[in-house]
Design a protein around this motif. Structure first.
Motif, PDB file in Angstrom:
ATOM      1  N   LEU A  84      49.506  35.877  50.710  1.00  0.00           N
ATOM      2  CA  LEU A  84      50.884  35.737  51.193  1.00  0.00           C
ATOM      3  C   LEU A  84      51.793  35.127  50.132  1.00  0.00           C
ATOM      4  N   THR A  85      51.224  34.377  49.195  1.00  0.00           N
ATOM      5  CA  THR A  85      52.018  33.794  48.103  1.00  0.00           C
ATOM      6  C   THR A  85      52.022  34.695  46.871  1.00  0.00           C
ATOM      7  N   TYR A 216      55.816  31.808  53.454  1.00  0.00           N
ATOM      8  CA  TYR A 216      56.335  33.176  53.431  1.00  0.00           C
ATOM      9  C   TYR A 216      57.484  33.301  52.433  1.00  0.00           C
ATOM     10  N   ALA A 217      58.381  32.323  52.428  1.00  0.00           N
ATOM     11  CA  ALA A 217      59.537  32.385  51.527  1.00  0.00           C
ATOM     12  C   ALA A 217      59.091  32.353  50.071  1.00  0.00           C
ATOM     13  N   THR A 218      58.101  31.528  49.761  1.00  0.00           N
ATOM     14  CA  THR A 218      57.596  31.435  48.391  1.00  0.00           C
ATOM     15  C   THR A 218      56.951  32.746  47.960  1.00  0.00           C
ATOM     16  N   GLY A 219      56.207  33.356  48.846  1.00  0.00           N
ATOM     17  CA  GLY A 219      55.573  34.630  48.515  1.00  0.00           C
ATOM     18  C   GLY A 219      56.555  35.771  48.387  1.00  0.00           C
ATOM     19  N   ASP A 220      57.611  35.733  49.184  1.00  0.00           N
ATOM     20  CA  ASP A 220      58.597  36.812  49.155  1.00  0.00           C
ATOM     21  C   ASP A 220      59.443  36.758  47.890  1.00  0.00           C
ATOM     22  N   ASP A 221      59.924  35.575  47.522  1.00  0.00           N
ATOM     23  CA  ASP A 221      60.736  35.410  46.311  1.00  0.00           C
ATOM     24  C   ASP A 221      60.710  33.942  45.920  1.00  0.00           C
ATOM     25  N   ALA A 222      59.833  33.594  44.996  1.00  0.00           N
ATOM     26  CA  ALA A 222      59.639  32.194  44.618  1.00  0.00           C
ATOM     27  C   ALA A 222      60.899  31.584  44.023  1.00  0.00           C
ATOM     28  N   ASP A 223      61.642  32.346  43.228  1.00  0.00           N
ATOM     29  CA  ASP A 223      62.862  31.822  42.606  1.00  0.00           C
ATOM     30  C   ASP A 223      63.921  31.500  43.656  1.00  0.00           C
ATOM     31  N   ALA A 224      64.102  32.414  44.603  1.00  0.00           N
ATOM     32  CA  ALA A 224      65.081  32.177  45.672  1.00  0.00           C
ATOM     33  C   ALA A 224      64.655  30.998  46.538  1.00  0.00           C
TER      34      ALA A 224
END
Length: 341
Positions: A84-85, A216-224
């Protein structure tokens, strides 16, 4: 005086829905429900093998199938967190073997079984911590890190056990996961119950906690996610540590299943855990998936293996079927990720 008609968001959504082709509608449904496609595959597989193999759908046979996938399922639950990451853990099977060997050898040497169990689980957590540290603090790619630790854990396992299988006293608390509970005509091992508990706990945490949303947020777009104030390094490290805890529980389950520990037992578990996660609908690119899908994916893998074996199919074709399933699952994931708003 003319009136200007306003269009509500709901009517716009209805209009867009009418313009979608049937394939695009399916794509949107699968995008919103990652566990749906593996569930369809599982149901279809159960029906087909139930027709081909007499007795496949009997409660006793299904109970045995679930017992056989308890180890892979528990490992796959931990693997889900890492995938997931947008990472992967190629060492997870050998980390489980090392943990089980520590438990078994300490118990065999006379240490109280419960204390040996705790130390073995601590070793598993440390393997996850090591992987997480190398990924988050040294900034190495997860694939390279876990490929390296796979070799390290393999060597440590062989050296620690001196290449020998370690048997444990049948009455040891360490083997409680192999003992069964009878529910009517069906037997369920404590290992299966612990596996289900792991999935329930992780499913609740991912769905209802801030940690789950950050994962989930880290896996989807770590920079964002980092710009949004999420401490992505800490989130990544926690994923590997919790996965290590899952590894320790899997080591306990495998010890109960085989009556001890085998240094050569974990070679296939690395790929089987990844296979279950991918077939279960979790994206290798991160940020999308669920532990429910992983549980279904593990059931699919075991269903195909057991069903083909009962049908008398050559074991080589069983491996072929698993490979085809993985490729199809990744292809479907790529197609779902292209969904348009």
């Amino acid at each position: 005086m003319s009136q200007t008609a306003s269009t509500s968001p709901a009517s716009v959504e209805d209009l867009l829905s009418r313009r979608r082709s049937p394939a695009e509608r399916i794509q949107h449904v699968l995008h919103g429900n990652p566990a749906l496609s593996p569930l369809i595959v599982l149901i279809a597989a159960l029906i087909v093998f139930g027709i081909v193999s007499e007795g496949f759908l009997r409660p006793q046979a299904l109970s045995l199938l679930v017992q056989q996938m308890a180890v892979v399922g528990t490992l796959a639950a931990g693997q889900t967190l890492i995938i997931l990451t947008a990472g992967v853990d190629l060492s997870i099977g050998m980390a489980m073997v090392l943990s089980s060997l520590v438990m078994a050898k300490l118990a065999f040497g006379g240490m109280p079984s419960f204390l040996a169990l705790l130390i073995g689980i601590a070793v598993a957590v440390l393997t996850g911590l090591l992987n997480g540290f190398l990924v988050t603090k040294i900034n190495l790619p997860p694939f390279i890190v876990t490929l390296g630790t796979f070799s390290i854990f393999t060597a440590l396992s062989l050296l620690y056990a001196q290449g020998q299988t370690i048997a444990v006293n049948p009455n040891s608390f360490l083997l409680v996961t192999g003992r069964s509970l009878s529910i009517g005509s069906v037997s369920v091992t404590w290992g299966v119950i612990f596996m289900v508990a792991v999935f329930v706990a992780l499913g609740f945490a991912l769905r209802n906690s801030a940690w789950g949303r950050h994962l989930y947020a880290t896996g989807d777009d770590a920079d964002a996610a980092r710009l949004a104030g999420i401490r992505t390094g800490r989130v990544l490290l926690s994923a590997y540590v919790v996965a290590g805890l899952c590894v320790g529980i899997a080591a306990w389950i495998v010890a109960g299943r085989v009556g001890g520990a085998d240094p050569n037992a974990g070679l296939n578990y690395n790929l089987l855990s990844i296979t279950a996660v991918v077939i279960g609908g979790t994206s290798l690119f991160g940020g999308r998936g669920s532990v429910v899908g992983t549980l279904i994916g593990a059931l699919i893998v075991q269903t195909f293996n057991s069903g083909l074996a009962l049908a008398g199919v050559d074991p080589n074709y069983q491996v072929l079927a698993t490979g085809i399933l993985v490729i199809l699952a990744v292809s479907v994931d790529q197609w779902i990720r292209k969904v348009k708003g």
